[in-house]
Every structure is written in structure tokens, then in C-alpha cells.
Design an enzyme around this catalytic site. Sequence first.
Site, PDB file in Angstrom:
ATOM      1  N   GLU A  94     -20.095  19.908   1.674  1.00  0.00           N
ATOM      2  CA  GLU A  94     -21.224  20.011   0.750  1.00  0.00           C
ATOM      3  C   GLU A  94     -22.017  18.708   0.679  1.00  0.00           C
ATOM      4  O   GLU A  94     -21.455  17.623   0.814  1.00  0.00           O
ATOM      5  CB  GLU A  94     -20.710  20.295  -0.661  1.00  0.00           C
ATOM      6  N   CYS A 109     -26.023  12.899  -2.330  1.00  0.00           N
ATOM      7  CA  CYS A 109     -24.573  12.781  -2.510  1.00  0.00           C
ATOM      8  C   CYS A 109     -23.921  13.384  -1.274  1.00  0.00           C
ATOM      9  O   CYS A 109     -24.099  14.572  -0.991  1.00  0.00           O
ATOM     10  CB  CYS A 109     -24.168  13.531  -3.779  1.00  0.00           C
ATOM     11  N   CYS A 116      -9.793  16.994   0.479  1.00  0.00           N
ATOM     12  CA  CYS A 116      -9.415  15.668  -0.024  1.00  0.00           C
ATOM     13  C   CYS A 116      -7.930  15.671  -0.345  1.00  0.00           C
ATOM     14  O   CYS A 116      -7.392  16.650  -0.858  1.00  0.00           O
ATOM     15  CB  CYS A 116     -10.216  15.329  -1.282  1.00  0.00           C
ATOM     16  N   CYS A 120      -7.048  15.325  -7.395  1.00  0.00           N
ATOM     17  CA  CYS A 120      -7.466  15.204  -8.807  1.00  0.00           C
ATOM     18  C   CYS A 120      -7.493  16.610  -9.419  1.00  0.00           C
ATOM     19  O   CYS A 120      -8.053  17.538  -8.825  1.00  0.00           O
ATOM     20  CB  CYS A 120      -8.833  14.534  -8.906  1.00  0.00           C
ATOM     21  N   CYS A 123     -10.890  18.701 -10.050  1.00  0.00           N
ATOM     22  CA  CYS A 123     -11.864  18.725  -8.960  1.00  0.00           C
ATOM     23  C   CYS A 123     -11.592  19.881  -7.995  1.00  0.00           C
ATOM     24  O   CYS A 123     -10.456  20.048  -7.525  1.00  0.00           O
ATOM     25  CB  CYS A 123     -11.789  17.383  -8.229  1.00  0.00           C
ATOM     26  N   CYS A 341     -18.326  18.818  -7.339  1.00  0.00           N
ATOM     27  CA  CYS A 341     -17.836  18.591  -5.983  1.00  0.00           C
ATOM     28  C   CYS A 341     -16.849  19.669  -5.544  1.00  0.00           C
ATOM     29  O   CYS A 341     -15.878  19.945  -6.228  1.00  0.00           O
ATOM     30  CB  CYS A 341     -17.175  17.219  -5.994  1.00  0.00           C
TER      31      CYS A 341
HETATM   32  S1  SF4 Z   1     -12.487  13.731  -7.435  1.00  0.00           S
HETATM   33 FE1  SF4 Z   1     -12.087  15.282  -5.854  1.00  0.00          FE
HETATM   34  S2  SF4 Z   1     -13.078  14.513  -3.984  1.00  0.00           S
HETATM   35 FE2  SF4 Z   1     -12.940  12.796  -5.445  1.00  0.00          FE
HETATM   36  S3  SF4 Z   1     -11.009  11.769  -4.921  1.00  0.00           S
HETATM   37 FE3  SF4 Z   1     -10.487  13.264  -6.534  1.00  0.00          FE
HETATM   38  S4  SF4 Z   1      -9.867  15.136  -5.406  1.00  0.00           S
HETATM   39 FE4  SF4 Z   1     -10.967  13.802  -3.953  1.00  0.00          FE
END
Ligand code: SF4
Length: 359
Positions: A94, A109, A116, A120, A123, A341
Site C-alpha cells: 500500500e 506514505c 511486517c 504490533c 496494526c 496501514c
Molecule cells: S505499526 Fe505495523 S507496520 Fe509498523 S512496525 Fe508495527 S506491525 Fe509493522
Amino acid sequence: MQDRLKIQGFTPERLMEPLAALDATLPECRRIVAHVVQRGNDDLTAITQVRARVRDRAQEFVGIGRLEVIERRASAVDPFVKYLLKCPDGSEIETVRIPLEKPGRFSVCVSSQVGCAMGCTFCATGRMGFVRNLETWEIVEQLRIVSRELRASGEGRVHGVVFQGMGEPLHNLDNVLEALDIISNPCGLAVDGRNVTVCTVGIGPGIERLASMKTRVRLGISVTSARAAVRRSLVPMEGRYPIREVIKAAKLFYERSGHLVMLAYALMGGVNTGADEAEAIAELLREMPARLSLIEWNPVEGMPYRPPTEEERSAFHDALARLGVPVVRRYSGGKDIGAACGQLATESQRQPRGTRATD
Ligand code: SF4
């Protein structure tokens, strides 16, 4: 493995290497990079002042990489545009086009990885897990797509870049640094390094590496909570790189670069908007001057969080102000286009092709 050799992945100086057998000159390589990256051309046939054999070799052996725009969502309520792009191996990433205050200026962005590994819990990308690093050209191509569109529509130009899309940029730092060279190159996208922010969840050694370089880029750290236990529940990397240690590395970056670090803070109602949190942030900021950038968490389906209420938001803001914490309140736009995101890519995995709204 991805094909790394694409023109968008080279500065003119680096492009001389694969074209060395033909004695390509630096001015020729500059023209090739400007033709493709800066002016957004998809073939080299119309290029001038480059010898035919150099042009043909660049086209045939280096080539121009393509990301397919499989969805373009323009917000109905603000000028945000979100792109879902498909890489040659079928991976989806994205990119978001963000309007800046000054008319005609946009920030983009960009994603640095497919998925990833940071996990997190708030996210959508974190939920996908890690797939792979993006190649240098795939990072640059996201910007080339937006830049070309802005030029064609006469809306303006890419003024800034923020590495805050999918992925942890400091876990793909070699390719991110190569991309930065192309993004800021006058033959590339000519974006001033001071308008580029690399935003990390807080990878200490990566920050130290950035601090050791003479770079003009800005550093952003996704704090999310200044209380260790709360942060660990939101950002698992807190267990490996505690925020206090991360701030020490960020301080090094600040001292060496002279640039204030941006601390990004996604507000989640009932989670990280209390008075105790404001005090913990103020304490953290005693270690290093920084700007705290507040943004409302964008809801993601199936996650046990919510954006703050107006009361929570104001009370938190007031508590920070009383403690003397400098705050920038960012507008969290693009809510109607799934601007958080990883939202489009995860939706895309769940929905069959052709059922998603595009404009
Ligand atoms: S917020 Fe999402 S993209 Fe950013 S480091 Fe954490 S898991 Fe990865």
C-alpha cells in the site's frame, strides 16, 4: 527472488556499473534515470542524447520495473488517496498520497516491506506477518506512480516522503537507504532529504546506524505508550528494545543530525489517553527534546481498540499541555478509504477480486 536490476533502483552513478561494458557515460546515465524516474516514462525509445547501444542495453538488461495499481481509493471527505499495488511476484503493498497544507504539495506514505515482522497488535499489517523486504526499485516505484499521476493531473508534486506504510524500514535499511539516494537525487524525484521521515517502531541498532551517517532525513519513532507494560502489550518489540533505550539512540540521532525527532503516538480510547500516560510521556521527553505527533487510531475490523472520544482526546491534550509537552496534532484523514496501514492489503486477501469499490 525479485529481479533487483531495474532502472528505478539506481542513481546515475550506480547505473554506470551494469552499463560499464558499453562505456556508458555519467551524463547518459543521468538522462536515463531522469527519463524514467523523474519524468515517469515507461520505455526508453524516445530518450535523446543517449547512444542507441547504451539505451538498448539499459532497456534490455536493466529494464523498468512495474507495480500494477490494482486499486485506487480516493477519499470522499478529504484529498487522501490510497493505492493498492501489486508486485511482480503477486505480493500486494500500500501507498498513501497525503495532501500537505500548502496547495499543490503532497507527501507520500510508502511501504518498505511486504507485511511486517513486528506484530504490533493495533496494526493490520502486523497481523499479516512478514513476507519479504521490498527491493529498492519497488520503494521508488511507489513514488514514481504518485508523482506521475500528480504531474498528469496538474494537481502538484511530491514534496515529502514518510516511511510509515507497511513494514519496519529499519529492518530493510540497506534498500531504504538506496531508495533515499534516488528519491533525493536531482535526476530522481529531487525530494529534499529534510522532507523525508523514516518512522520506526524503535529498532535501536538501526537508529544508531542512521545516527552514524551524515543524513538529512528526519527520524520518527512510533511510541504508542510510554509505560513499558502497556507498550509491550501493543508493540511486542518493547521487550527487545525498551522505549527508554530507544530514546537514548534517538538522542544520539538528534545530537548528530540537529533534527528534532518526531514521536508518533496513535491515540486509542481507554488504552493510552490517561493522565498517567501523559506523565510518562513528559518524563520520557525530559531525556530528549522532541515533537509529539498525536494521531487518532484508525479502526481496523476485529481489533479490540477504538479511537478516543472527544472528551478523552481533549483531556489528554490538556494534560500534556499542563506538563509542557510540545504537541502536534495530526489530522487522521482517509478514514473512509481504510487509510490505516495494511487495511487494504488485508481486505484484499479476504475478498475476491472485483468485489472491492474503486473509483
Ligand atoms: S505499526 Fe505495523 S507496520 Fe509498523 S512496525 Fe508495527 S506491525 Fe509493522
